[in-house]
Scaffold this motif. Structure first.
Motif, short mmCIF file in Angstrom:
data_model
loop_
_atom_site.label_atom_id
_atom_site.label_comp_id
_atom_site.label_asym_id
_atom_site.label_seq_id
_atom_site.Cartn_x
_atom_site.Cartn_y
_atom_site.Cartn_z
N ASP A 1 15.25 1.16 9.08
CA ASP A 1 14.37 0.33 9.89
C ASP A 1 12.96 0.30 9.31
OD1 ASP A 1 14.11 3.04 10.91
OD2 ASP A 1 12.88 2.18 12.51
N ALA A 2 12.54 1.38 8.62
CA ALA A 2 11.23 1.34 7.96
C ALA A 2 11.26 0.35 6.80
CB ALA A 2 10.84 2.74 7.47
N LYS A 3 12.39 0.26 6.12
CA LYS A 3 12.51 -0.70 5.02
C LYS A 3 12.36 -2.13 5.57
CE LYS A 3 15.27 2.05 1.78
NZ LYS A 3 15.45 3.27 2.62
N ILE A 4 12.90 -2.34 6.74
CA ILE A 4 12.82 -3.68 7.34
C ILE A 4 11.45 -3.92 7.97
CG2 ILE A 4 13.79 -5.19 9.14
CD1 ILE A 4 16.46 -3.52 8.72
N ASN A 5 11.02 -2.98 8.85
CA ASN A 5 9.81 -3.22 9.64
C ASN A 5 8.50 -3.01 8.86
OD1 ASN A 5 11.47 -3.71 11.81
ND2 ASN A 5 11.46 -1.56 12.46
N VAL A 6 8.48 -2.03 7.97
CA VAL A 6 7.21 -1.73 7.29
C VAL A 6 7.15 -2.41 5.92
CG1 VAL A 6 5.63 0.10 6.60
CG2 VAL A 6 7.17 0.46 8.53
N LEU A 7 8.23 -2.30 5.16
CA LEU A 7 8.23 -2.95 3.85
C LEU A 7 8.52 -4.44 3.97
CD1 LEU A 7 10.01 -0.76 1.14
CD2 LEU A 7 7.76 -1.82 1.00
N GLY A 8 9.19 -4.82 5.05
CA GLY A 8 9.49 -6.23 5.25
C GLY A 8 10.69 -6.74 4.48
N LEU A 9 11.63 -5.84 4.15
CA LEU A 9 12.85 -6.32 3.49
C LEU A 9 13.70 -7.07 4.52
CD1 LEU A 9 14.04 -3.43 1.16
CD2 LEU A 9 12.05 -4.92 1.00
N SER A 10 14.59 -7.93 4.03
CA SER A 10 15.42 -8.69 4.97
C SER A 10 16.44 -7.74 5.59
CB SER A 10 16.13 -9.83 4.24
OG SER A 10 17.39 -9.42 3.78
N SER A 11 16.60 -7.86 6.92
CA SER A 11 17.51 -6.94 7.60
C SER A 11 18.95 -7.14 7.13
CB SER A 11 17.40 -7.09 9.11
OG SER A 11 17.63 -8.44 9.46
N VAL A 12 19.26 -8.35 6.73
CA VAL A 12 20.60 -8.60 6.20
C VAL A 12 20.84 -7.76 4.95
CG1 VAL A 12 22.14 -10.35 5.24
CG2 VAL A 12 20.59 -10.94 7.13
N ALA A 13 19.86 -7.81 4.05
CA ALA A 13 20.01 -7.06 2.79
C ALA A 13 20.14 -5.57 3.06
CB ALA A 13 18.80 -7.33 1.89
N LYS B 1 10.54 8.80 9.44
CA LYS B 1 10.69 7.38 9.11
C LYS B 1 9.96 7.00 7.83
CE LYS B 1 12.04 5.42 13.45
NZ LYS B 1 12.07 4.12 14.12
N GLY B 2 8.86 7.68 7.54
CA GLY B 2 8.15 7.37 6.31
C GLY B 2 6.66 7.55 6.44
N SER B 3 5.95 6.98 5.46
CA SER B 3 4.51 7.14 5.40
C SER B 3 3.89 5.90 4.78
CB SER B 3 4.16 8.37 4.54
OG SER B 3 2.76 8.58 4.48
N ILE B 4 2.73 5.53 5.28
CA ILE B 4 1.94 4.54 4.55
C ILE B 4 0.80 5.30 3.89
CG2 ILE B 4 0.43 2.53 4.69
CD1 ILE B 4 2.17 1.55 7.01
N VAL B 5 0.83 5.32 2.56
CA VAL B 5 -0.23 5.99 1.83
C VAL B 5 -1.26 4.93 1.45
CG1 VAL B 5 -0.81 7.45 -0.13
CG2 VAL B 5 1.48 7.58 0.87
N SER B 6 -2.42 5.00 2.08
CA SER B 6 -3.47 4.02 1.78
C SER B 6 -4.60 4.78 1.10
CB SER B 6 -3.95 3.37 3.07
OG SER B 6 -4.35 4.37 4.00
N TYR B 7 -4.53 4.77 -0.23
CA TYR B 7 -5.45 5.62 -0.99
C TYR B 7 -6.80 4.93 -1.22
CZ TYR B 7 -6.24 9.73 -3.87
OH TYR B 7 -6.72 10.91 -4.36
N THR B 8 -6.79 3.61 -1.10
CA THR B 8 -8.04 2.87 -1.32
C THR B 8 -8.46 2.16 -0.03
OG1 THR B 8 -6.77 0.94 -2.01
CG2 THR B 8 -7.52 2.43 -3.75
N ASP B 9 -9.71 1.72 0.00
CA ASP B 9 -10.21 1.01 1.17
C ASP B 9 -9.39 -0.25 1.45
OD1 ASP B 9 -12.14 2.90 1.38
OD2 ASP B 9 -13.82 1.61 0.77
N ASP B 10 -9.11 -1.03 0.39
CA ASP B 10 -8.39 -2.28 0.63
C ASP B 10 -6.96 -2.03 1.09
OD1 ASP B 10 -7.85 -1.56 -2.15
OD2 ASP B 10 -6.85 -3.50 -2.31
N ALA B 11 -6.35 -0.92 0.68
CA ALA B 11 -5.02 -0.59 1.19
C ALA B 11 -5.09 -0.23 2.67
CB ALA B 11 -4.41 0.56 0.40
N LYS B 12 -6.19 0.43 3.06
CA LYS B 12 -6.34 0.75 4.49
C LYS B 12 -6.43 -0.53 5.32
CE LYS B 12 -8.51 5.32 4.01
NZ LYS B 12 -8.54 5.40 2.53
N ILE B 13 -7.09 -1.55 4.75
CA ILE B 13 -7.24 -2.81 5.46
C ILE B 13 -5.96 -3.65 5.38
CG2 ILE B 13 -8.54 -4.99 5.53
CD1 ILE B 13 -10.90 -3.27 4.27
#
Lengths: 412, 412
Positions: free
Chosen positions: A307-319, B298-310
């Motif tokens: 679900d993180a691949k789909i919701n956070v990375l934005g991959l297609s749920s089908v894939a 579920k995972g992590s968002i690593v935002s190491y730079t200012d623009d990644a945080k935004i």
């Protein structure tokens, strides 16, 4: 004449494995760098007869004996009285050390205990090695042309005394040879693979040049050490060694893959980002061990679940849901998503099955898919990690980093 | 009767300080755990007469000699033929090992070289200790009631052979005392702080029970070891020890913070996600070292730079660009974003200045802000890391994990 040294470390904590002995490695490096051969390293416990026996054994074959540990103020530190007796001296108060100890504790606003004042008692048969960083003085003894250097076990105290006092004094008292080291770092192949290329080269080396293999997961460091040899001759042997394994070398000096990639990215003014699954963020974490990483490393999206691949990375749920997530397609989509979201110049993804204990088909155990992409092209490839969870993770990180290095070298 | 052991590590790389010897500490711990006293540890180079001399010296005082290193396939590995000669045997081919070596390389799709096949040659006077993780077999020799165990130097190969084969075999061949260990893991305070609480307790211990402090960044493990003592008596001393430091203990058995958190999350059926800045993904990577982590992490968002945080985390550009990014506000926004994007039950953020060499105000060096949040409440707090980049990162990870543990314990 070869100058031999022994290192004796004292303390029960070393023998029961409470403390990893980093002092010996550091001392070994320093002595090696000035052409002194460390013949043996011995660790013994806080047992009087074991320490005496170690001294007697080591003085037979070494010119210099470095002793660390056992000088602190607690009751079980028996080294100082023992050394005093061993060299036939008496403990006498050293006024300069006493003044230093008192000032040391006053400065830190700590109470001065009797055991601390007792640190100013030193054998009258040694030369005191001033310990600026702590309260236990170092000691230099000489007996039958053997030098004994006793140092505190606290690493930064020991290092300061060695660097400022003991090593310079060794250089004035011993005629040391000139030592030159040349290191090449390789990635992608194991020790035995490289040894095939270098077998003849190693056999033909003169006896004053030695080759050391330093294997790590994912690669091998090769170090040539020359004794009393000119820089020119060393360089020529080094080039000869490197010539046959050029395609495996990522650095002609002692370095790491993450340092080299950082140099590439900084020099070419590029940024990178990651989409990690099985490595859990460890690749980005490795890159950010480099000081100043924020100039080239934007970050990572770690999508450890579907679900993180789909919701956070934005991959297609089908894939994601209708096929295996360790595939070339998923790796490619992950890298593309990171490239877009982080707006970095290069994006790198990894997805894989690193835990050999997971309940999956045997052929998929250890399988990883990697994608490295920029706006113009994508490289994908798979590999098989043959070990268990933690080693596989280490090896996967090294594999990804080495391929990033090649990708940048090839395309920029 | 006390059973003594010696550890002999072989390899020039140890003496010149290229490699820090972590094997000896691990072996020391294992032997100590089964009541065997490591009397001496010796490191010698790849020099035949030095290895032989070490064997001769150690066998005088030890019942068990563990030898690591010097078994690889390259030319400078002289240990196996030397041991063969020392014990009066001949090298013969071991068909099972040969089959294993060939399968090992085939599985990795690596060419099988003569030097690899040669690893199947073993002394006919030893018992082969199967090396599942590598190609160099371990060897067990016996002579005059002394046991000699030769193991590869690669840590994970050595550990696997020790755990699965050598230690169980030692237990069948030696009458080891009954050893009971009781371990409590603490977090948040250093060794000297805890020592104040436990000073009297330690002084009053009977001589058959010992207390060991095992300091790590962020905490201390306390290990009580009893020799030939009943479980009941040990338990009573253990409870006495724990009573005075209860508030610091996170586990009453040997464990790690990430294991304890994994247990908490699994038991309470919770999921977690991260928004990391200064740790670069290392916190999520630490959680995913636990097998089965995909059920709770579920995972992590690593935002190491200012623009990644935004751009990736979705923080407001005003907040990021117009103020310091190491603040309570930013930490809170980061955690909220992770909670939303990953739809996890708990989200954790960290932002900080971990590199003491960075050009910032002295008071901000080492500063971290942490936020732990769920749908109902948020906890934020700051801390100061006193070391350098890498140690600060380790300590920051431990600090975050310890606070996650407390957050879950308090709120679920």
């Amino acid at each position: 004449m070869q100058i031999n040294a022994s290192i004796i470390t004292i303390g029960d904590e070393l023998l029961i494995g409470q403390t990893i002995d980093t002092n010996s490695a550091w001392i070994g490096q320093q002595l090696n760098a000035i052409g002194i051969w460390v013949k043996r390293r011995v660790a013994v416990g806080d047992v009087k007869q074991d320490i005496v026996q170690a001294l007697q054994q080591e003085e037979k074959s070494s010119n210099i004996i470095i002793i660390t540990g056992g000088l602190g103020p607690t009751a079980d530190d028996i080294t100082k009285p023992l050394l005093c007796e061993y060299f036939g001296g008496q403990l006498v108060q050293n006024d300069a050390v006493k003044k230093h100890v008192i000032a040391f504790f006053e400065k830190r606003k700590r109470p001065i205990l009797d055991v601390n004042v007792a640190q100013a008692m030193v054998p009258n048969v040694c030369e005191v090695l001033w310990n600026e960083m702590g309260s236990a003085p170092g000691m230099w003894f000489t007996k039958n042309n053997v030098v004994y250097i006793s140092l505190p076990g606290v690493p930064f105290e020991m290092k300061k005394i060695m660097t400022d006092i003991a090593l310079p004094k060794i250089l004035t008292q011993f005629k040391t040879p000139t030592v030159i080291h040349k290191t090449a770092c390789t990635a992608g192949k194991g020790e035995s693979f490289i040894a095939v290329y270098l077998k003849q080269f190693e056999q033909d080396l003169p006896n004053y040049i030695k080759l050391a293999y330093l294997p790590q997961l994912g690669g091998v460091k090769l170090r040539l050490t020359g004794i009393n040899v000119s820089e020119q001759i060393m360089q020529s042997y080094f080039e000869q060694m490197c010539a046959s394994i050029k395609h495996l070398i990522f650095s002609y000096k002692d370095s790491t893959l993450e340092k080299i990639i950082a140099e590439q990215l900084i020099n070419k003014n590029l940024t990178i980002s990651f989409a990690e699954s099985c490595t859990g963020g460890a690749i980005c974490a490795k890159m950010t061990t480099i000081p100043g990483a924020s100039t080239f490393c934007k970050g990572s999206i770690v999508s450890y679940t579907d679900d993180a691949k789909i919701n956070v990375l934005g991959l297609s749920s089908v894939a994601v849901l209708q096929q295996d997530v360790v595939t070339e397609t998923i790796a490619t989509q992950m890298a593309n998503s990171a490239l877009l979201k982080f707006t970095s110049d290069i994006a790198v993804s990894i997805t894989g099955y690193l835990d050999s204990a997971t309940q999956i088909e045997e052929t998929k155990k250890g399988l990883i898919w990697i994608c490295i992409t920029n706006k113009k092209l994508s490289k994908t490839f798979s590999a098989n990690m043959p070990y268990e969870r933690l080693q596989n993770t280490e090896l996967a990180i090294a594999t990804v980093l080495n391929n990033i290095r090649i990708f940048i070298a090839d395309n920029y």
